[in-house]
Scaffold this active site. Structure first.
Site, PDB file in Angstrom:
ATOM      1  N   GLY A  31     -19.506   5.579 -48.266  1.00 61.94           N
ATOM      2  CA  GLY A  31     -20.557   6.537 -47.941  1.00 61.94           C
ATOM      3  C   GLY A  31     -20.341   7.207 -46.603  1.00 61.94           C
ATOM      4  O   GLY A  31     -19.250   7.177 -46.038  1.00 61.94           O
ATOM      5  N   HIS A  37     -13.560  12.836 -47.676  1.00 58.25           N
ATOM      6  CA  HIS A  37     -13.973  12.237 -48.955  1.00 58.25           C
ATOM      7  C   HIS A  37     -14.068  13.314 -50.037  1.00 58.25           C
ATOM      8  O   HIS A  37     -13.682  13.099 -51.181  1.00 58.25           O
ATOM      9  CB  HIS A  37     -15.362  11.604 -48.827  1.00 58.25           C
ATOM     10  CG  HIS A  37     -15.421  10.423 -47.909  1.00 58.25           C
ATOM     11  ND1 HIS A  37     -16.085  10.452 -46.712  1.00 58.25           N
ATOM     12  CD2 HIS A  37     -14.914   9.176 -48.034  1.00 58.25           C
ATOM     13  CE1 HIS A  37     -15.998   9.274 -46.131  1.00 58.25           C
ATOM     14  NE2 HIS A  37     -15.286   8.475 -46.905  1.00 58.25           N
ATOM     15  N   GLN A  64     -15.238  -6.882 -46.273  1.00 61.37           N
ATOM     16  CA  GLN A  64     -14.087  -6.350 -45.529  1.00 61.37           C
ATOM     17  C   GLN A  64     -14.379  -6.201 -44.037  1.00 61.37           C
ATOM     18  O   GLN A  64     -13.551  -5.705 -43.287  1.00 61.37           O
ATOM     19  CB  GLN A  64     -13.593  -5.042 -46.140  1.00 61.37           C
ATOM     20  CG  GLN A  64     -14.514  -3.845 -46.004  1.00 61.37           C
ATOM     21  CD  GLN A  64     -14.048  -2.673 -46.859  1.00 61.37           C
ATOM     22  OE1 GLN A  64     -14.211  -2.666 -48.068  1.00 61.37           O
ATOM     23  NE2 GLN A  64     -13.437  -1.677 -46.226  1.00 61.37           N
ATOM     24  N   ASP A 157      -5.732   5.948 -44.697  1.00 63.27           N
ATOM     25  CA  ASP A 157      -5.625   4.484 -44.758  1.00 63.27           C
ATOM     26  C   ASP A 157      -4.371   4.151 -45.557  1.00 63.27           C
ATOM     27  O   ASP A 157      -4.440   3.689 -46.705  1.00 63.27           O
ATOM     28  CB  ASP A 157      -6.881   3.913 -45.419  1.00 63.27           C
ATOM     29  CG  ASP A 157      -8.117   4.184 -44.579  1.00 63.27           C
ATOM     30  OD1 ASP A 157      -8.190   3.695 -43.453  1.00 63.27           O
ATOM     31  OD2 ASP A 157      -8.994   4.938 -45.052  1.00 63.27           O
ATOM     32  N   SER A 192     -12.954  10.988 -40.126  1.00 65.71           N
ATOM     33  CA  SER A 192     -13.332   9.597 -40.317  1.00 65.71           C
ATOM     34  C   SER A 192     -14.817   9.452 -40.001  1.00 65.71           C
ATOM     35  O   SER A 192     -15.326  10.134 -39.097  1.00 65.71           O
ATOM     36  CB  SER A 192     -12.518   8.715 -39.367  1.00 65.71           C
ATOM     37  OG  SER A 192     -13.131   7.460 -39.237  1.00 65.71           O
ATOM     38  N   SER A 193     -15.477   8.557 -40.722  1.00 65.69           N
ATOM     39  CA  SER A 193     -16.897   8.320 -40.440  1.00 65.69           C
ATOM     40  C   SER A 193     -17.076   7.798 -39.016  1.00 65.69           C
ATOM     41  O   SER A 193     -18.140   7.931 -38.426  1.00 65.69           O
ATOM     42  CB  SER A 193     -17.474   7.302 -41.425  1.00 65.69           C
ATOM     43  OG  SER A 193     -17.163   7.685 -42.734  1.00 65.69           O
TER      44      SER A 193
END
Ligand code: PAF
Length: 288
Positions: A31, A37, A64, A157, A192-193
């Site tokens: 999210g 995304h 994680q 990633d 990136s968040s």
């Protein structure tokens, strides 16, 4: 667009799609969606076509995160995520809860994990020892709920994508893994968040991850032979040292598939790095 919460309901829907011969593309996320995304969503749509189904999962996976990493602080905004997904043409958001995904874990009644034992050892795995066990476990579980034909992961990633590919291959999941390019801000910072945690002066210095890659690429492309890891590492260390808010966690030069470190760096190898900028840990990588 539908929102499905329970794994059982997701599986029932996926089996129905399968019986109707529909192609299913899947983008797993935690999210707090951004343009990176959404580029994965568009790639999933491209792969399954207009008649296929695109599913995005939104689930902040507790297994994680290490106890020292602040799971509770991970950014969440389901209303905004839903809006972005609807606009991007997503058909279903799968958003399970912790009790759906890991029923019994608090009481010691959850004990099955998926572990990849080779590619997870270095890089992120060395800095975050329990991280990949959580990732492979949750991705395997999500695959079993969504039953996709294709699943799209981001190249940012890189190690995660390699680990998932290996898991899918080793465990014979009938799923094609697609790795889509990293989406970057105009100054090169990978989306990136976590970027939202950066203070303005840190945000400016965060481009050091991109500048390091660019510099390494230039050095390697200038040379007709391989360039020594030591020399490239020293250059990256010097670039990071110019940024007062930045601290290098690691920089490595690896084979893109096996992730094994190389001695002499050539075109086609990959630079992978993690840098703390202030308190925020950023990762990035790129083809050399
Ligand atoms: O990359 C992520 O956001 C997560 O690691 C993933 C793949 C959604 C698993 O929780």
């Amino acid at each position: 667009m539908r929102i499905i919460r329970s794994p059982k309901a997701m599986q029932r829907q996926a089996l129905q799609w399968r019986s109707r011969g529909l192609r299913v593309g899947f983008v797993p996320t935690m999210g707090y969606l951004h343009a990176g995304h959404l580029s994965l969503v568009h790639e999933a749509r491209r792969r399954v076509g207009p008649d296929g189904v695109v599913v995005v999962s939104i689930y902040v996976n507790p297994t994680q995160f290490a106890p020292t990493e602040d799971l509770a602080k991970y950014p969440r905004d389901f209303a905004r995520d839903s809006k972005l997904c609807r606009e991007a043409g997503v058909d279903v958001i799968f958003a399970p809860t912790d009790s759906d995904m890991y029923a019994g874990r608090e009481d010691g009644n959850y004990s099955t994990y998926v572990v990849e034992e080779c590619l997870t050892q270095g890089l992120e795995g060395a800095s975050r020892p329990t991280h990949f066990r959580g990732v492979t476990t949750v991705v395997a579980k999500l695959f079993n709920c969504v039953l996709p034909e294709v699943s799209v992961f981001g190249a940012k990633d890189w190690q995660q994508a390699a680990v998932i590919r290996r898991m899918v291959n080793d465990l014979q999941f009938p799923i094609r893994i697609v790795v889509a390019p990293t989406t970057r801000e105009s100054d090169g910072l990978a989306m990136s968040s976590r970027n939202r945690y950066l203070q303005p002066e840190e945000r400016a210095q965060a481009t050091v991850l991109w500048r390091s890659q660019q510099w390494v690429r230039q050095e390697v492309r200038k040379s007709s032979r391989g360039v020594s890891v030591d020399r490239l590492r020293q250059g990256v260390v010097a670039l990071v040292a110019e940024c007062p808010a930045a601290r290098l966690d690691y920089v490595a030069f690896v084979d893109p598939d096996t992730l094994r470190p190389v001695d002499s760096v050539r075109r086609g190898h990959r630079i992978v790095l993690a840098v703390f900028v202030g308190k925020t840990r950023l990762i990035d990588n790129g083809a050399i």
